[in-house]
Design a protein around this motif. Structure first.
Motif, PDB file in Angstrom:
ATOM      1  N   LEU A 112      19.447  38.108 -12.474  1.00 16.04           N
ATOM      2  CA  LEU A 112      20.118  37.185 -13.398  1.00 16.04           C
ATOM      3  C   LEU A 112      20.583  35.905 -12.721  1.00 16.04           C
ATOM      4  N   GLY A 113      20.698  35.931 -11.389  1.00 11.78           N
ATOM      5  CA  GLY A 113      21.147  34.757 -10.658  1.00 11.78           C
ATOM      6  C   GLY A 113      22.603  34.833 -10.244  1.00 11.78           C
ATOM      7  N   THR A 114      22.967  34.069  -9.234  1.00  6.94           N
ATOM      8  CA  THR A 114      24.344  34.003  -8.738  1.00  6.94           C
ATOM      9  C   THR A 114      25.064  32.854  -9.431  1.00  6.94           C
ATOM     10  N   ILE A 115      26.271  33.135  -9.903  1.00  2.36           N
ATOM     11  CA  ILE A 115      27.021  32.166 -10.707  1.00  2.36           C
ATOM     12  C   ILE A 115      28.125  31.510  -9.876  1.00  2.36           C
ATOM     13  N   ASN A 116      28.302  30.199 -10.086  1.00 10.68           N
ATOM     14  CA  ASN A 116      29.390  29.505  -9.394  1.00 10.68           C
ATOM     15  C   ASN A 116      30.647  29.469 -10.269  1.00 10.68           C
ATOM     16  N   THR A 117      31.669  28.774  -9.810  1.00 13.23           N
ATOM     17  CA  THR A 117      32.955  28.773 -10.521  1.00 13.23           C
ATOM     18  C   THR A 117      32.878  28.086 -11.882  1.00 13.23           C
ATOM     19  N   ARG A 118      31.834  27.293 -12.108  1.00 12.38           N
ATOM     20  CA  ARG A 118      31.664  26.627 -13.406  1.00 12.38           C
ATOM     21  C   ARG A 118      30.782  27.444 -14.348  1.00 12.38           C
ATOM     22  N   GLY A 119      30.368  28.631 -13.897  1.00 14.25           N
ATOM     23  CA  GLY A 119      29.546  29.473 -14.741  1.00 14.25           C
ATOM     24  C   GLY A 119      28.078  29.105 -14.724  1.00 14.25           C
ATOM     25  N   ARG A 120      27.664  28.346 -13.730  1.00 13.97           N
ATOM     26  CA  ARG A 120      26.262  27.929 -13.631  1.00 13.97           C
ATOM     27  C   ARG A 120      25.589  28.589 -12.433  1.00 13.97           C
ATOM     28  N   GLN A 121      24.273  28.720 -12.529  1.00 14.95           N
ATOM     29  CA  GLN A 121      23.532  29.340 -11.439  1.00 14.95           C
ATOM     30  C   GLN A 121      23.515  28.441 -10.214  1.00 14.95           C
ATOM     31  N   THR A 122      23.687  29.054  -9.055  1.00 17.47           N
ATOM     32  CA  THR A 122      23.578  28.317  -7.794  1.00 17.47           C
ATOM     33  C   THR A 122      22.105  28.164  -7.420  1.00 17.47           C
ATOM     34  N   LEU A 123      21.842  27.243  -6.512  1.00 17.50           N
ATOM     35  CA  LEU A 123      20.474  27.056  -6.027  1.00 17.50           C
ATOM     36  C   LEU A 123      19.980  28.335  -5.367  1.00 17.50           C
ATOM     37  N   PHE A 124      20.829  28.940  -4.543  1.00 17.50           N
ATOM     38  CA  PHE A 124      20.443  30.198  -3.899  1.00 17.50           C
ATOM     39  C   PHE A 124      20.142  31.264  -4.946  1.00 17.50           C
ATOM     40  N   GLY A 125      20.948  31.280  -6.011  1.00 17.61           N
ATOM     41  CA  GLY A 125      20.733  32.253  -7.068  1.00 17.61           C
ATOM     42  C   GLY A 125      19.379  32.084  -7.725  1.00 17.61           C
ATOM     43  N   ARG A 126      18.977  30.835  -7.955  1.00 15.98           N
ATOM     44  CA  ARG A 126      17.666  30.579  -8.564  1.00 15.98           C
ATOM     45  C   ARG A 126      16.541  31.028  -7.647  1.00 15.98           C
ATOM     46  N   LEU A 127      16.714  30.782  -6.354  1.00 15.77           N
ATOM     47  CA  LEU A 127      15.696  31.215  -5.391  1.00 15.77           C
ATOM     48  C   LEU A 127      15.602  32.736  -5.328  1.00 15.77           C
ATOM     49  N   ALA A 128      16.769  33.399  -5.383  1.00 19.72           N
ATOM     50  CA  ALA A 128      16.788  34.863  -5.349  1.00 19.72           C
ATOM     51  C   ALA A 128      16.114  35.445  -6.581  1.00 19.72           C
ATOM     52  N   VAL A 129      16.343  34.822  -7.738  1.00 20.89           N
ATOM     53  CA  VAL A 129      15.700  35.278  -8.974  1.00 20.89           C
ATOM     54  C   VAL A 129      14.180  35.117  -8.871  1.00 20.89           C
ATOM     55  N   PHE A 130      13.741  33.986  -8.339  1.00 25.33           N
ATOM     56  CA  PHE A 130      12.307  33.742  -8.166  1.00 25.33           C
ATOM     57  C   PHE A 130      11.687  34.817  -7.265  1.00 25.33           C
ATOM     58  N   ALA A 131      12.370  35.105  -6.138  1.00 29.01           N
ATOM     59  CA  ALA A 131      11.874  36.147  -5.231  1.00 29.01           C
ATOM     60  C   ALA A 131      11.878  37.508  -5.909  1.00 29.01           C
ATOM     61  N   GLY A 132      12.908  37.761  -6.713  1.00 27.53           N
ATOM     62  CA  GLY A 132      12.984  39.031  -7.421  1.00 27.53           C
ATOM     63  C   GLY A 132      11.850  39.220  -8.401  1.00 27.53           C
ATOM     64  N   HIS A 133      11.465  38.148  -9.083  1.00 27.48           N
ATOM     65  CA  HIS A 133      10.344  38.217 -10.020  1.00 27.48           C
ATOM     66  C   HIS A 133       9.031  38.494  -9.276  1.00 27.48           C
ATOM     67  N   LEU A 134       8.836  37.822  -8.151  1.00 32.32           N
ATOM     68  CA  LEU A 134       7.633  38.079  -7.363  1.00 32.32           C
ATOM     69  C   LEU A 134       7.575  39.537  -6.913  1.00 32.32           C
ATOM     70  N   LEU A 135       8.707  40.037  -6.441  1.00 33.12           N
ATOM     71  CA  LEU A 135       8.766  41.416  -5.968  1.00 33.12           C
ATOM     72  C   LEU A 135       8.452  42.400  -7.081  1.00 33.12           C
ATOM     73  N   SER A 136       8.905  42.112  -8.299  1.00 31.60           N
ATOM     74  CA  SER A 136       8.717  43.067  -9.400  1.00 31.60           C
ATOM     75  C   SER A 136       7.249  43.377  -9.641  1.00 31.60           C
ATOM     76  N   HIS A 137       6.370  42.420  -9.336  1.00 25.33           N
ATOM     77  CA  HIS A 137       4.931  42.641  -9.543  1.00 25.33           C
ATOM     78  C   HIS A 137       4.296  43.427  -8.398  1.00 25.33           C
ATOM     79  N   GLN A 138       5.027  43.578  -7.299  1.00 28.18           N
ATOM     80  CA  GLN A 138       4.505  44.316  -6.159  1.00 28.18           C
ATOM     81  C   GLN A 138       5.060  45.733  -6.065  1.00 28.18           C
ATOM     82  N   ALA A 139       6.109  46.019  -6.826  1.00 26.32           N
ATOM     83  CA  ALA A 139       6.703  47.361  -6.804  1.00 26.32           C
ATOM     84  C   ALA A 139       5.869  48.321  -7.649  1.00 26.32           C
ATOM     85  N   ASP A 140       5.964  49.608  -7.326  1.00 28.38           N
ATOM     86  CA  ASP A 140       5.257  50.625  -8.102  1.00 28.38           C
ATOM     87  C   ASP A 140       6.031  50.994  -9.357  1.00 28.38           C
ATOM     88  N   GLY A 141       7.336  50.771  -9.346  1.00 36.31           N
ATOM     89  CA  GLY A 141       8.172  51.009 -10.513  1.00 36.31           C
ATOM     90  C   GLY A 141       9.412  50.161 -10.408  1.00 36.31           C
TER      91      GLY A 141
END
Length: 355
Positions: A112-141
């Motif tokens: 879902l992403g990492t949220i800052n004090t203003r309730g918005r996604q951080t840059l790191f959070g967006r990168l983590a989400v992108f990596a998470g999506h890539l990983l989901s296609h490589q996992a068996d479940g």
């Protein structure tokens, strides 16, 4: 999976799982990753043999490369059937090998992403989400904690919605007065519980504090208890001692503290995040609030006026540890069946599998 001669007749097959995670309780931080420990314990009770791989246990420097090397050593030295990684960060380590299948549990901000004090996604959070999506296609479940998290994934096959379990033996109601005496709390006060680290932006502590300030102008006996470093064993006492849980998060997957509060029959006022609306349902004494001081105060004033407990425990019995453990085991079994019937791997994957 392996046949075991001494296994009970009801368990025809046994399996050995390596649980990889970067968070797990320690003596210095007994509240860290308790939900993963709970799941591990229930899997063991169900007959699953479990090993732990704690990513970054000794040093954060080069912890992921070191964990990948340790993973290969474990797979070489132990007959492990499957790796179950909690959070995508550990999942990336788990997927550095193709010898055994990998199940990844996404727990919240890794999808879902990492949220800052203003309730918005951080840059790191967006990168983590992108990596998470890539990983989901490589996992068996893939396991996610709510339907909302599942909808974030493009992958649809072998995605399982399984909220974390509740230890109903631990999280159970205690008489309010008795709990307060055990904790040394004032019997005459009205306590609101904020059960999260106030320094984590996504938990939106300033809203909870402002709600407390608003209510205490009308009733000075109202106090906000911030609890987040306590050992898991003491948290149910706080839930029994308090009058309501104040849950103000910007976003969540499937917040464990809400389910635990339900198990203790503690009234809840929460923002509409994750699966909270589904969990609390139409339980009397539990409400969804707009993320505004006035609306939170309105719901809490009603609760504090009656000071009744809920019947929340009856609404979350389906999330008892043994039931959720069985659902996890069924995921393992399905993934292992899929592995036996899958098409031959690419040359690159076969290279990794031989390592």
């Amino acid at each position: 999976m392996r046949h075991r001669a001494d296994a009970p007749l009801c368990l025809k097959l046994s399996m050995k799982i390596l649980v990889a995670t970067s968070i797990y309780p320690t003596s210095e931080n007994p509240a860290k990753g308790t939900f993963i420990r709970t799941q591990v314990e229930y899997l063991k009770r169900a007959g699953v043999e479990v090993e732990l791989l704690i990513v970054g246990e000794r040093s954060r420097k080069l912890m992921y490369p070191k964990a990948a090397l340790e993973l290969r050593r474990r797979l070489r030295d132990s007959p492990i059937d499957l790796v179950h990684a909690h959070y995508s960060y550990a999942g990336i380590v788990a997927r550095t090998q193709w010898k055994v299948p990998v199940v990844v549990s996404y727990c919240g901000d890794d999808l879902l992403g990492t949220i800052n004090t203003r309730g918005r996604q951080t840059l790191f959070g967006r990168l983590a989400v992108f990596a998470g999506h890539l990983l989901s296609h490589q996992a068996d479940g893939v396991i996610v904690k709510s339907q909302g998290m599942a909808s974030e994934l493009r992958r649809k096959k072998d995605v399982y919605v399984i909220p974390h379990e509740i230890d109903l033996e631990l999280f159970r109601p205690t008489d309010r007065e008795q709990a307060r005496k055990l904790l040394g709390l004032d019997l005459g006060k009205k306590y609101l519980l904020f059960a999260a680290n106030p320094d984590i932006p996504v938990k939106r502590f300033p809203l909870a504090r402002d709600v407390r300030d608003h209510l205490s102008k009308q009733d000075p006996t109202i106090e906000l208890l911030v609890v987040y470093k306590e050992a898991q064993e003491r948290l149910p006492l706080f839930m029994s001692a308090c009058d309501a849980l104040v849950f103000t998060s910007y976003q969540e997957g499937s917040p464990n503290v809400v389910k635990q509060a339900m198990a203790c029959n503690l009234p809840i006022v929460s923002t509409d995040v994750g699966d909270v609306r589904e969990i609390i349902g139409k339980t009397d004494g539990c409400s969804i609030s707009k993320p505004e001081v006035g609306d939170f105060a309105r719901h809490l004033s009603s609760i504090l006026g009656h000071r009744q407990r809920t019947n929340g425990r009856e609404q979350v019995r389906h999330l008892a540890g043994p039931a959720v453990a069985q659902r996890i085991i069924e995921v393992y079994e399905q993934v292992l069946r899929n592995r036996r019937h899958e098409v031959p791997r690419t040359q690159a994957n076969l290279f990794f599998a031989r390592k």
